[in-house]
Design a protein around this motif. Structure first.
Motif, short mmCIF file in Angstrom:
data_model
loop_
_atom_site.label_atom_id
_atom_site.label_comp_id
_atom_site.label_asym_id
_atom_site.label_seq_id
_atom_site.Cartn_x
_atom_site.Cartn_y
_atom_site.Cartn_z
N THR A 3 0.84 -1.20 0.00
CA THR A 3 0.00 0.00 0.00
C THR A 3 0.87 1.24 0.00
OG1 THR A 3 -0.14 0.05 2.40
CG2 THR A 3 -1.87 -1.14 1.25
N ARG A 4 0.34 2.30 -0.56
CA ARG A 4 0.97 3.61 -0.52
C ARG A 4 -0.13 4.63 -0.29
NH1 ARG A 4 5.91 4.61 -3.36
NH2 ARG A 4 5.67 6.68 -2.47
N SER A 5 0.18 5.63 0.52
CA SER A 5 -0.72 6.76 0.76
C SER A 5 0.08 8.01 0.46
CB SER A 5 -1.17 6.78 2.22
OG SER A 5 -1.88 5.61 2.53
N SER A 42 -8.24 4.75 -4.11
CA SER A 42 -9.27 5.68 -3.62
C SER A 42 -8.65 7.06 -3.44
CB SER A 42 -9.88 5.19 -2.31
OG SER A 42 -8.92 5.18 -1.28
N ASP A 44 -9.38 10.47 -1.26
CA ASP A 44 -10.15 11.00 -0.12
C ASP A 44 -11.25 10.03 0.30
OD1 ASP A 44 -8.55 13.29 -0.10
OD2 ASP A 44 -9.86 14.31 -1.53
N GLY A 45 -10.93 8.73 0.25
CA GLY A 45 -11.85 7.69 0.70
C GLY A 45 -12.87 7.23 -0.33
N TRP A 59 -6.00 13.10 -1.11
CA TRP A 59 -5.19 12.04 -0.50
C TRP A 59 -5.49 10.73 -1.22
CZ3 TRP A 59 -1.05 12.88 2.11
CH2 TRP A 59 -0.41 11.81 2.74
N LEU A 60 -4.46 10.20 -1.85
CA LEU A 60 -4.58 9.00 -2.66
C LEU A 60 -4.13 7.79 -1.85
CD1 LEU A 60 -5.29 8.34 -5.64
CD2 LEU A 60 -2.86 8.53 -6.15
N GLU A 61 -4.95 6.75 -1.85
CA GLU A 61 -4.62 5.47 -1.21
C GLU A 61 -4.57 4.43 -2.32
OE1 GLU A 61 -4.27 4.79 2.14
OE2 GLU A 61 -4.76 6.81 2.85
N VAL A 62 -3.46 3.68 -2.38
CA VAL A 62 -3.29 2.67 -3.42
C VAL A 62 -2.87 1.36 -2.77
CG1 VAL A 62 -2.11 2.10 -5.59
CG2 VAL A 62 -2.48 4.51 -4.98
N SER A 63 -3.56 0.28 -3.10
CA SER A 63 -3.24 -1.05 -2.58
C SER A 63 -3.17 -2.02 -3.75
CB SER A 63 -4.31 -1.54 -1.61
OG SER A 63 -4.40 -0.68 -0.51
#
Length: 143
Positions: A3-5, A42, A44-45, A59-63
């Motif tokens: 994961t990366r944020s 995602s 911002d959620g 804010w980018l979340e990548v898994s």
């Protein structure tokens, strides 16, 4: 699973998800699109698809699950002909049924593996899927 944020930089305002991930994380655009389509991105959620657009400062979340990278396996291929070799280049006569380079899912012999088995030094720089591969393959005209 990795994961990366991270925040979306100003320079990627309006970019497609797949293109932005390729730039930010060094993925191929195809792999980035696959991650998004699998629900791994995602902003911002809010889940995003591959063609959704990013906004700067979000804010980018990548898994993702890392893909298996092909390996160079030294295997002698007696039918492989060495037409020419010097300190910079090797020219081969590749027999049918031998892949040019390793790839995920291929379990047969490869030119790169045959050259490694024959004692040639194989390049290990660059992207993992391109190691040992040359970009200038050409075919000789039929005699």
């Amino acid at each position: 699973m990795q994961t990366r944020s991270l925040p979306v930089p100003d320079g990627l305002e309006g970019s497609r998800v797949d293109a932005a991930l390729a730039k930010m994380l060094g993925f191929s655009r195809t792999f980035a699109a696959d991650i998004a389509e699998a629900g791994g991105v995602s902003l911002d959620g809010v889940p995003l698809g591959k063609s959704d657009r990013l906004h700067a400062g979000g804010w980018l979340e990548v898994s993702w699950t890392p893909k298996e990278e092909p390996r160079i396996v030294p295997v002698a291929v007696p039918e492989l002909g060495i037409v020419h070799d010097d300190e910079d280049i090797v020219v081969v006569d590749k027999p049918t049924g031998v892949a040019a380079h390793p790839s995920v899912g291929w379990e047969g012999p490869t030119v790169v593996g045959a050259l490694a088995a024959a004692g040639f030094r194989i390049a290990t720089s660059g992207a993992p899927e391109r190691q040992g591969w040359c970009t200038g393959w050409t075919s000789a005209p039929a005699a």
